[in-house]
Write a protein that holds these residues in place. Structure first.
Motif, PDB file in Angstrom:
ATOM      1  N   MET A 188     -13.659   7.357  -0.652  1.00 39.01           N
ATOM      2  CA  MET A 188     -12.682   8.053  -1.498  1.00 39.01           C
ATOM      3  C   MET A 188     -12.625   7.430  -2.895  1.00 39.01           C
ATOM      4  O   MET A 188     -12.490   8.112  -3.898  1.00 39.01           O
ATOM      5  N   GLU A 189     -12.755   6.099  -2.945  1.00 45.10           N
ATOM      6  CA  GLU A 189     -12.760   5.403  -4.241  1.00 45.10           C
ATOM      7  C   GLU A 189     -13.977   5.812  -5.064  1.00 45.10           C
ATOM      8  O   GLU A 189     -13.875   6.062  -6.268  1.00 45.10           O
TER       9      GLU A 189
ATOM     10  N   TYR B  26      -0.051   2.620   8.015  1.00 46.97           N
ATOM     11  CA  TYR B  26      -0.968   2.631   6.866  1.00 46.97           C
ATOM     12  C   TYR B  26      -2.091   1.635   7.086  1.00 46.97           C
ATOM     13  O   TYR B  26      -1.931   0.635   7.811  1.00 46.97           O
TER      14      TYR B  26
ATOM     15  N   ARG C 129     -11.470   3.350   8.876  1.00 49.66           N
ATOM     16  CA  ARG C 129     -10.552   3.626   7.757  1.00 49.66           C
ATOM     17  C   ARG C 129     -10.990   2.899   6.482  1.00 49.66           C
ATOM     18  O   ARG C 129     -10.825   3.410   5.381  1.00 49.66           O
TER      19      ARG C 129
ATOM     20  N   VAL D 268       0.838  -1.202   0.000  1.00 48.88           N
ATOM     21  CA  VAL D 268       0.000   0.000   0.000  1.00 48.88           C
ATOM     22  C   VAL D 268       0.870   1.249   0.000  1.00 48.88           C
ATOM     23  O   VAL D 268       0.649   2.208  -0.757  1.00 48.88           O
ATOM     24  N   LYS D 269       1.889   1.229   0.842  1.00 50.22           N
ATOM     25  CA  LYS D 269       2.773   2.380   1.010  1.00 50.22           C
ATOM     26  C   LYS D 269       3.464   2.760  -0.297  1.00 50.22           C
ATOM     27  O   LYS D 269       3.620   3.936  -0.626  1.00 50.22           O
TER      28      LYS D 269
ATOM     29  N   ASN E 203       2.469   1.523  -3.359  1.00 49.35           N
ATOM     30  CA  ASN E 203       1.556   1.318  -4.488  1.00 49.35           C
ATOM     31  C   ASN E 203       2.034   0.192  -5.410  1.00 49.35           C
ATOM     32  O   ASN E 203       2.152   0.349  -6.625  1.00 49.35           O
TER      33      ASN E 203
ATOM     34  N   ALA F  61     -11.919   4.722   2.981  1.00 50.41           N
ATOM     35  CA  ALA F  61     -11.232   4.369   1.731  1.00 50.41           C
ATOM     36  C   ALA F  61     -12.242   4.097   0.618  1.00 50.41           C
ATOM     37  O   ALA F  61     -12.036   4.504  -0.532  1.00 50.41           O
TER      38      ALA F  61
ATOM     39  N   GLU G  14      -5.499   1.716   4.330  1.00 48.82           N
ATOM     40  CA  GLU G  14      -5.647   1.900   2.881  1.00 48.82           C
ATOM     41  C   GLU G  14      -4.970   3.198   2.445  1.00 48.82           C
ATOM     42  O   GLU G  14      -4.745   3.430   1.268  1.00 48.82           O
ATOM     43  N   GLN G  15      -4.669   4.023   3.426  1.00 49.29           N
ATOM     44  CA  GLN G  15      -3.868   5.230   3.219  1.00 49.29           C
ATOM     45  C   GLN G  15      -3.159   5.507   4.538  1.00 49.29           C
ATOM     46  O   GLN G  15      -3.356   4.799   5.513  1.00 49.29           O
ATOM     47  N   LYS G  16      -2.356   6.532   4.561  1.00 51.00           N
ATOM     48  CA  LYS G  16      -1.588   6.828   5.772  1.00 51.00           C
ATOM     49  C   LYS G  16      -2.532   7.209   6.905  1.00 51.00           C
ATOM     50  O   LYS G  16      -3.500   7.950   6.705  1.00 51.00           O
TER      51      LYS G  16
END
Length: 632
Positions: free
Chosen positions: A627-628, A578, A620, A324-325, A327, A624, A580-582
């Motif tokens: 956001m998607e 992390y 989280r 994830v970090k 990609n 995520a 799905e994001q930081k």
């Protein structure tokens, strides 16, 4: 050149003959006939030492040797083999006299001579197969027995003569004692089982299954490495062998996928080291543990299940979050084998492994009988596979491979037997335990931390089996004296003995992985410590809360398993930062809070911790997805 080829063929023929004899002797001892224990151990040590002197000839690391040097080295090798035969034949042919002398502490001249010879042979065999560390520790122990009367205070003793030391080493407290007995009774048959699985191409099949299961996912190659090493590690029990076999494929693939070299090497080192604590087979040290604690091996396996699952779940999540970090994507579809086809190929491997589990954990047969029937099942299943049928040459190759693997175990167990003999003779083990208790102020946590440090130091450069034997002899009485249950105390030592393989400065699994990854060994070692952090926490967890190593079909076990999974995920998230994001620093602190709450024995705190984890993780995940959708 012709003479060299002829000599190599002679050695190969002897190796094959000895390996076949070893297989029939060990299988026969638990099926057709029964050999008295010391007599059986004498045969086992004879086989192991002869194979060591053949597989690891003197001067093998010298790139260039003169003809005179070659002849001299070969003469020394054969002198060692002949002396091994002389000592072993004496014990085998004079078994009743030998036992009588040992029971009555009768110090005869012949026992002195044979005791000195077997000590020197064992030290030399250990040096050849394991390096200098363990033989040096054994020599220091012998010197301590001689000159302990010169040491003041707690560690002093009255001093012992050469005869007493030689008798102790030559007895059933020494080279024919518990360590070599475990190797003879349990370890060899499982080495033979693993060898036949390898002959059936277990490494390739497990690798294909791992790719099919995880290859498409983000960070697929690293996840595949974790799964493949866990599968292969359960049967190999050797972290370095696991690194070399699976890492040769997984590490370059991880690097091509975008993982840093140090991370790729560390993933393989940590995943491979976990094979020593992953049931059903684990490593040779687990059999020694069962014997030392008087615990059925099936009980040891059951106790080790949840800690092993937590170890691999945390590692798997760390790998996922690294993807994830950075990609990182999965493998391309053309690189993914068909799962059904891979599983179909693996049926011939799954049948003997399932049979092993059923016999050991379900029916309750001894590990030896379970291993023998599983070997038979493996051979039969392989014969039924018309596309990859085992040949007669494969049958012989399995025995030869088991014999070669036995060298490391016998070298470690025999040399450790010298140390155990001296500890028993001088009472050093009890003194060392008293020293740890005193230094820890009779408090549990400080004593556990001191024990961990001692395990790390003693384990440097040693194989897990030898490291565990030394630690169990010197530290286990201290831990049990503080009220820790025997099995928990010994598992604590087994874990840290195993983790010495990834603990700098001497981390053999990290070194092996670093060589494949073309990276600095220390860099890989420190990265491996971060990835394997669960392994360093778990021994403290199950010594303070034994629910982690107790298994039953009740609410407490369910709650413990849920707590274990929450801890594994929380630790990975807190270290990586992390999901799905930081995530924020406050969330990382909250996940550490989850660990603190759920690791306790309190049901209320565990439930609070699990609920907190679900709330944090769900929040989280939902964010995520939102956001998607917004991005789409």
């Amino acid at each position: 050149m012709k003479k060299k080829i002829a000599y190599d063929k002679l050695v190969q023929a002897i190796v094959i003959a000895v390996s076949i004899f070893a297989a029939f002797l060990h299988i026969g001892n638990f099926t057709v006939f029964t050999i008295p224990s010391i007599l059986f151990y004498a045969w086992h040590l004879l086989i192991g030492l002869v194979l060591i002197f053949l597989y690891y000839p003197l001067g093998r690391k010298m790139k260039e040797k003169t003809k005179a040097q070659t002849i001299c080295f070969r003469i020394i090798d054969w002198i060692c083999i002949l002396l091994t035969l002389a000592v072993s034949i004496y014990v085998i042919t004079n078994y009743e006299t030998y036992v009588s002398n040992m029971q009555n502490n009768k110090l005869t001249d012949e026992l002195l001579v044979f005791g000195v010879i077997i000590t020197l042979l064992t030290l030399e065999a250990g040096r050849r197969v394991l390096g200098n560390v363990l033989p040096i520790i054994a020599i220091i122990a012998i010197l301590y027995a001689f000159f302990g009367d010169q040491i003041p205070g707690l560690f002093g003793h009255r001093g012992y003569s050469l005869r007493r030391v030689a008798l102790a080493i030559f007895s059933d407290r020494g080279v024919y004692g518990s360590p070599i007995g475990t190797s003879a009774n349990n370890v060899y048959l499982f080495l033979l089982f693993a060898a036949y699985l390898n002959v059936s191409h277990a490494d390739v099949i497990f690798q294909d299954i791992a790719i099919a299961l995880a290859g498409r996912n983000r960070g697929g190659p690293a996840k595949m490495a974790v799964i493949a090493s866990a599968l292969f590690g359960t049967i190999s029990g050797s972290c370095v062998a696991n690194v070399v076999s699976t890492g040769a494929f997984t590490i370059p693939l991880m690097k091509r996928n975008g993982y840093q070299s140090k991370f790729a090497g560390a993933v393989e080192a940590v995943a491979s080291t976990g094979g020593q604590i992953m049931p059903p087979i684990m490593g040779a040290a687990a059999f020694v543990l069962a014997d030392a604690t008087g615990t059925p091996y099936s009980t040891v396996c059951i106790a080790a299940i949840l800690p092993a699952v937590m170890y691999y779940v945390c590692l798997f999540k760390m790998v996922d979050l690294e993807a994830v970090k950075h990609n990182l994507k999965g493998l391309s579809p053309d690189m993914i084998p068909d799962l059904k086809t891979s599983v179909k190929k693996g049926i011939k491997l799954f049948v003997p492994i399932i049979l092993l589990l059923v016999l050991m954990l379900g029916v309750g047969t001894t590990p030896m009988v379970a291993a023998i029937w599983s070997i038979v099942a493996n051979i039969v299943c392989s014969f039924l596979d018309k596309n990859d049928r085992m040949t007669f040459a494969d049958l012989i190759q399995g025995m030869v491979s088991a014999g070669k693997s036995l060298c490391t175990v016998v070298g470690a167990c025999a040399a450790a037997g010298i140390i155990v003999a001296i500890f028993s003779l001088t009472g050093l083990g009890l003194k060392f335990s008293n020293f740890i208790v005193q230094l820890g102020g009779n408090m549990l946590i400080p004593s556990l931390i001191l024990s961990m440090v001692v395990c790390a130091i003693l384990g440097m450069g040693l194989p897990t089996t030898a490291a565990y034997i030394v630690c169990a002899t010197s530290i286990a009485p201290a831990l049990t004296g503080l009220g820790i249950p025997t099995l928990a105390a010994h598992l604590f030592l087994l874990y840290f003995s195993s983790l010495s393989a990834i603990t700098p400065p001497v981390a053999v699994a990290s070194y092996a992985a670093a060589g494949i990854a073309d990276e600095n060994p220390m860099t890989v070692g420190f990265t491996a410590v971060k990835l394997g952090i669960t392994g360093f926490m778990l021994p403290f967890a199950f010594t303070l809360n034994t629910d982690y190593i107790n298994f039953a079909f009740d609410i407490q076990t369910l709650l413990t398993w849920l707590s274990g999974l929450a801890i594994s995920y929380s630790l990975a998230i807190a270290l990586q930062g992390y999901i799905e994001q930081k995530i924020t620093i406050f969330e990382r602190i909250a996940y550490i809070g989850v660990i603190v709450l759920t690791i306790t024995a309190s049901k209320l705190y565990s439930i609070i911790g699990i609920v907190l984890f679900i709330a944090l993780y769900t929040f989280r995940k939902v964010q995520a997805k939102k956001m998607e959708k917004a991005a789409a």
